[in-house]
Design a protein around this motif. Structure first.
Motif, mmCIF file in Angstrom:
data_model
loop_
_atom_site.group_PDB
_atom_site.id
_atom_site.type_symbol
_atom_site.label_atom_id
_atom_site.label_comp_id
_atom_site.label_asym_id
_atom_site.label_seq_id
_atom_site.Cartn_x
_atom_site.Cartn_y
_atom_site.Cartn_z
ATOM 1 N N TRP A 47 0.809 -1.222 0.000
ATOM 2 C CA TRP A 47 0.000 0.000 0.000
ATOM 3 C C TRP A 47 0.843 1.274 0.000
ATOM 4 C CZ3 TRP A 47 -4.118 -1.860 4.152
ATOM 5 C CH2 TRP A 47 -4.963 -2.807 3.533
ATOM 6 N N ALA A 48 2.098 1.172 0.388
ATOM 7 C CA ALA A 48 2.974 2.353 0.396
ATOM 8 C C ALA A 48 4.400 1.914 0.059
ATOM 9 C CB ALA A 48 2.926 3.054 1.748
ATOM 10 N N PRO A 49 4.659 1.672 -1.231
ATOM 11 C CA PRO A 49 5.984 1.169 -1.624
ATOM 12 C C PRO A 49 7.113 2.142 -1.277
ATOM 13 C CG PRO A 49 4.399 0.990 -3.429
ATOM 14 C CD PRO A 49 3.741 1.804 -2.359
ATOM 15 N N SER A 50 6.752 3.385 -0.963
ATOM 16 C CA SER A 50 7.796 4.363 -0.629
ATOM 17 C C SER A 50 8.295 4.194 0.811
ATOM 18 C CB SER A 50 7.253 5.784 -0.812
ATOM 19 O OG SER A 50 6.153 5.983 0.044
ATOM 20 N N LEU A 51 7.621 3.378 1.607
ATOM 21 C CA LEU A 51 8.072 3.206 2.996
ATOM 22 C C LEU A 51 9.096 2.080 3.101
ATOM 23 C CD1 LEU A 51 4.715 3.527 4.997
ATOM 24 C CD2 LEU A 51 6.473 5.268 4.660
ATOM 25 N N ASP A 52 9.997 2.263 4.056
ATOM 26 C CA ASP A 52 11.026 1.289 4.368
ATOM 27 C C ASP A 52 10.420 0.366 5.443
ATOM 28 O OD1 ASP A 52 13.601 0.390 4.222
ATOM 29 O OD2 ASP A 52 14.416 1.895 5.593
ATOM 30 N N VAL A 53 10.419 -0.932 5.218
ATOM 31 C CA VAL A 53 9.835 -1.852 6.202
ATOM 32 C C VAL A 53 10.884 -2.885 6.617
ATOM 33 C CG1 VAL A 53 8.044 -3.573 6.674
ATOM 34 C CG2 VAL A 53 7.506 -1.562 5.281
ATOM 35 N N ALA B 10 2.002 10.079 -13.242
ATOM 36 C CA ALA B 10 1.219 11.030 -12.444
ATOM 37 C C ALA B 10 0.054 10.319 -11.760
ATOM 38 C CB ALA B 10 0.709 12.161 -13.337
ATOM 39 N N LEU B 11 -0.590 9.419 -12.502
ATOM 40 C CA LEU B 11 -1.711 8.682 -11.918
ATOM 41 C C LEU B 11 -1.248 7.808 -10.759
ATOM 42 C CD1 LEU B 11 -3.793 7.588 -15.038
ATOM 43 C CD2 LEU B 11 -4.480 9.159 -13.219
ATOM 44 N N ALA B 12 -0.114 7.143 -10.972
ATOM 45 C CA ALA B 12 0.376 6.237 -9.933
ATOM 46 C C ALA B 12 0.683 6.993 -8.649
ATOM 47 C CB ALA B 12 1.620 5.503 -10.421
ATOM 48 N N ALA B 13 1.117 8.233 -8.804
ATOM 49 C CA ALA B 13 1.517 9.003 -7.629
ATOM 50 C C ALA B 13 0.332 9.741 -7.001
ATOM 51 C CB ALA B 13 2.597 10.005 -8.018
ATOM 52 N N ALA B 14 -0.794 9.763 -7.718
ATOM 53 C CA ALA B 14 -1.941 10.527 -7.216
ATOM 54 C C ALA B 14 -2.459 9.911 -5.916
ATOM 55 C CB ALA B 14 -3.056 10.523 -8.265
ATOM 56 N N PRO B 15 -2.935 10.739 -5.012
ATOM 57 C CA PRO B 15 -3.471 10.190 -3.766
ATOM 58 C C PRO B 15 -4.687 9.309 -4.051
ATOM 59 C CG PRO B 15 -3.889 12.562 -3.917
ATOM 60 C CD PRO B 15 -3.028 12.195 -5.084
ATOM 61 N N VAL B 16 -4.803 8.262 -3.271
ATOM 62 C CA VAL B 16 -5.910 7.328 -3.473
ATOM 63 C C VAL B 16 -7.192 7.979 -2.960
ATOM 64 C CG1 VAL B 16 -6.667 4.960 -3.050
ATOM 65 C CG2 VAL B 16 -4.238 5.517 -2.966
ATOM 66 N N ALA B 17 -8.236 7.902 -3.760
ATOM 67 C CA ALA B 17 -9.510 8.499 -3.347
ATOM 68 C C ALA B 17 -10.055 7.779 -2.115
ATOM 69 C CB ALA B 17 -10.510 8.403 -4.497
ATOM 70 N N ALA B 18 -10.758 8.520 -1.296
ATOM 71 C CA ALA B 18 -11.294 7.956 -0.049
ATOM 72 C C ALA B 18 -12.179 6.743 -0.316
ATOM 73 C CB ALA B 18 -12.075 9.030 0.695
ATOM 74 N N GLN B 19 -12.959 6.832 -1.428
ATOM 75 C CA GLN B 19 -13.855 5.734 -1.782
ATOM 76 C C GLN B 19 -13.071 4.451 -2.081
ATOM 77 O OE1 GLN B 19 -16.394 7.015 -4.918
ATOM 78 N NE2 GLN B 19 -17.806 5.310 -4.685
ATOM 79 N N ASP B 20 -11.938 4.617 -2.817
ATOM 80 C CA ASP B 20 -11.104 3.460 -3.142
ATOM 81 C C ASP B 20 -10.483 2.876 -1.886
ATOM 82 O OD1 ASP B 20 -11.727 3.890 -5.724
ATOM 83 O OD2 ASP B 20 -9.840 4.853 -6.262
ATOM 84 N N LEU B 21 -10.102 3.763 -0.959
ATOM 85 C CA LEU B 21 -9.530 3.280 0.302
ATOM 86 C C LEU B 21 -10.543 2.442 1.061
ATOM 87 C CD1 LEU B 21 -7.468 6.136 1.966
ATOM 88 C CD2 LEU B 21 -6.659 3.984 0.997
ATOM 89 N N GLN B 22 -11.810 2.877 1.032
ATOM 90 C CA GLN B 22 -12.833 2.096 1.723
ATOM 91 C C GLN B 22 -12.949 0.709 1.103
ATOM 92 O OE1 GLN B 22 -16.952 3.136 1.334
ATOM 93 N NE2 GLN B 22 -17.538 1.973 3.134
ATOM 94 N N GLY B 23 -13.010 0.656 -0.228
ATOM 95 C CA GLY B 23 -13.091 -0.630 -0.916
ATOM 96 C C GLY B 23 -11.867 -1.482 -0.641
ATOM 97 N N ARG B 24 -10.696 -0.860 -0.734
ATOM 98 C CA ARG B 24 -9.447 -1.593 -0.503
ATOM 99 C C ARG B 24 -9.390 -2.176 0.906
ATOM 100 N NH1 ARG B 24 -4.065 1.611 0.830
ATOM 101 N NH2 ARG B 24 -5.193 1.563 2.814
#
Lengths: 416, 97
Positions: A47-53, B10-24
């Motif tokens: 979920w956060a590949p930028s973190l060091d684990v 740019a997409l990969a670095a974009a913050p994950v939407a709250a809705q997607d976080l809920q699903g995830r």
């Protein structure tokens, strides 16, 4: 994600040359590579590949308690329940084989047994259990002499108990003593009794399984276990509730209860347990000198900020078992909270998690219990969702197949 | 081509939407039986990654209402609300098989 402070690595001998090359990364250190810790390490990297684990684990491989009762019956093997940590390394987790011996929450460092400190931004402690041996008189010396075993941490004692069962004469008595709840894996002792009875029925039919339960009755899937015992192991398995062990005598192979003494040929006495030793050292224990209370939205310790506690070591929420499924799910709550916090985001949605535990009652047949747990703001804890969950309709070979599928899937979800 | 690559980054670095976080986060709980991100390690298990969203929603509701027979899913599905089922289904549908 905002740039982090340079992380101090001075003295971290075990990590020299690998972790220090990317000092701008925030580091999460995970202590303990069981169902909780391994899953947390993996999911934080996902979920956060930028973190060091960094995962600190004293054993070279993971040995699963689920399925270990089948090893006792000869239906599975130590090889089958052992899993290495190489797949976690492929997720970018740095696996350090060492023991965490001390935690300095003020300095945010973990002291390693072989020397050196690792600095962390966030710490996850998933230490499993250790035992309150002192509650059973004579236990430690009898265990050290190999005369009594718990085999409640899968590994060397699982192998030793299997050997004792194989060497026991036909007509002998296997005694299983169960501590008062809460303990690791509520249905585990009853599965174990079933597995040993299945082995006796097949290999030593004049032998007996005697279950001495400190609890007044079977604590999990009671109807299903009792039906299996009646149908399959009548005359082999005897269950006695409210029979708490207070001592063992290795010389006479006796378990002392409050009101009587019971002799056996193989003594499998499971002592009461508590959060693993490192949790005690780090001051994470909050309740009855045994368990670590947490904020269930994040798994963060209620006592020490910045430290998240997972798995059997936690003060269980109401109706929540100490299980591998729960430890795996605790890890995902912590991973969501930590990646959000270190990524500069607010906490995610409130957690909702699933428990599913299978127990074998014969070589092929299993039974199951499931529950769904969600955050309840009013009570400030996770509670079982009303109307959800339940147990198998009946024991079956289909549930046995699902039990194996569950085991292989959770091993992969946690470690691969 | 270069522009496309930049877009993807740019997409990969974009913050994950709250809705997607809920699903995830909801979906992560299913992984103990259905595999990480719904990709089962064994063919004996139902791989739910990449299944159509509408199909997943219907199965969960049928499990919950007792219309589809089950050994365990009827008990699990009763723990979820309609919006939660939809968030789960949307997230799994978006995962690669």
């Amino acid at each position: 994600m905002k740039r982090r402070d340079f992380i101090k690595l001075a003295g971290a001998v075990s990590l020299a040359g690998c972790a220090s090359s990317v000092p701008s990364k925030a580091r999460v250190v995970v202590v303990g590579g069981g169902f909780g810790g391994a899953t947390a390490a993996k999911y934080i990297r996902l979920w956060a590949p930028s973190l060091d684990v960094v995962l600190v684990e004293r054993e070279s491989s993971f040995t699963s308690c689920p399925i270990s009762n089948l090893v006792l019956a000869g239906y599975s093997s130590m090889q089958e329940i052992s899993h290495g940590y190489d797949a976690l390394r492929r997720h970018g987790v740095q696996v350090v084989r060492d023991e965490a011996v001390a935690i300095d929450a003020a300095k945010k460092t973990v002291r390693l047994g072989r020397g050196g400190d690792i600095a962390y931004e966030r710490l996850i402690v998933s230490p499993g259990i250790d035992f309150n041996f002192g509650e059973i008189q004579g236990y430690e010396s009898a265990m050290n002499a190999g005369r009594v075993l718990h085999a409640w941490q899968a590994g060397a004692q699982t192998v030793a108990l299997r050997q004792q069962l194989e060497q026991m004469r036909d007509g002998g008595v296997y005694v299983l003593s169960i501590p008062l709840a809460p303990y690791r894996c509520p249905p585990g002792p009853y599965e174990r009794a079933s597995m040993v009875a299945a082995y006796f029925k097949q290999a030593k039919p004049r032998s007996k399984v005697l279950v001495l339960d400190a609890n007044p009755d079977v604590t999990s899937k009671a109807g299903l276990f009792k039906a299996a015992w009646k149908d399959l192991y009548s005359g082999i398995l005897e269950y006695r509730g409210s029979s708490k062990a207070i001592g063992v005598d290795a010389a006479t192979m006796t378990v002392k209860l409050e009101v009587e003494d019971v002799k056996g040929d193989v003594l499998n006495v499971v002592p009461p347990h508590r959060a693993g030793n490192i949790a005690m050292q780090a001051g994470l224990i909050t309740t009855n000198n045994r368990w670590c209370d947490v904020d269930w939205r994040t798994m963060e310790s209620k006592k020490v900020p910045g430290i998240h506690v997972l798995g059997d070591a936690t003060l269980s929420a109401p109706g929540m078992p100490k299980s591998g499924s729960m430890a795996n799910n605790h890890a995902k709550i912590a991973a969501a909270a930590i990646t959000a916090a270190l990524g500069g985001r607010g906490a995610g949605p409130e957690p909702k998690i699933i428990n599913t535990c299978y127990s074998f009652v014969s070589q092929k047949e299993a039974i199951r219990v499931s529950s769904v747990h969600e955050w309840d703001a009013g009570q400030g804890t996770l509670i079982a969702v009303k109307g959800s969950g339940g147990v198998s309709a009946a024991r079956s070979e289909a549930e046995g197949t699902y039990a194996w599928n569950w085991a292989r899937t959770i091993w992969a979800d946690s470690l691969a | 081509m270069k522009a496309l690559i930049f877009t993807a980054a740019a997409l990969a670095a974009a913050p994950v939407a709250a809705q997607d976080l809920q699903g995830r986060n909801l979906a992560a709980a299913c992984a103990i039986c259905h595999g990480t991100e719904g990709r089962a390690p064994s063919r004996d298990l139902v791989p739910i990654a990449g299944m159509p969203r509408d199909y997943l929603v219907k199965q969960m509701i049928d499990f919950r209402d007792g219309k589809r027979p089950a050994t365990v899913m009827h008990q699990i599905a009763k723990g979820y609300t309609d919006p939660q089922i939809d968030a789960l289904a949307a997230w799994f549908a978006a995962q690669k098989r």
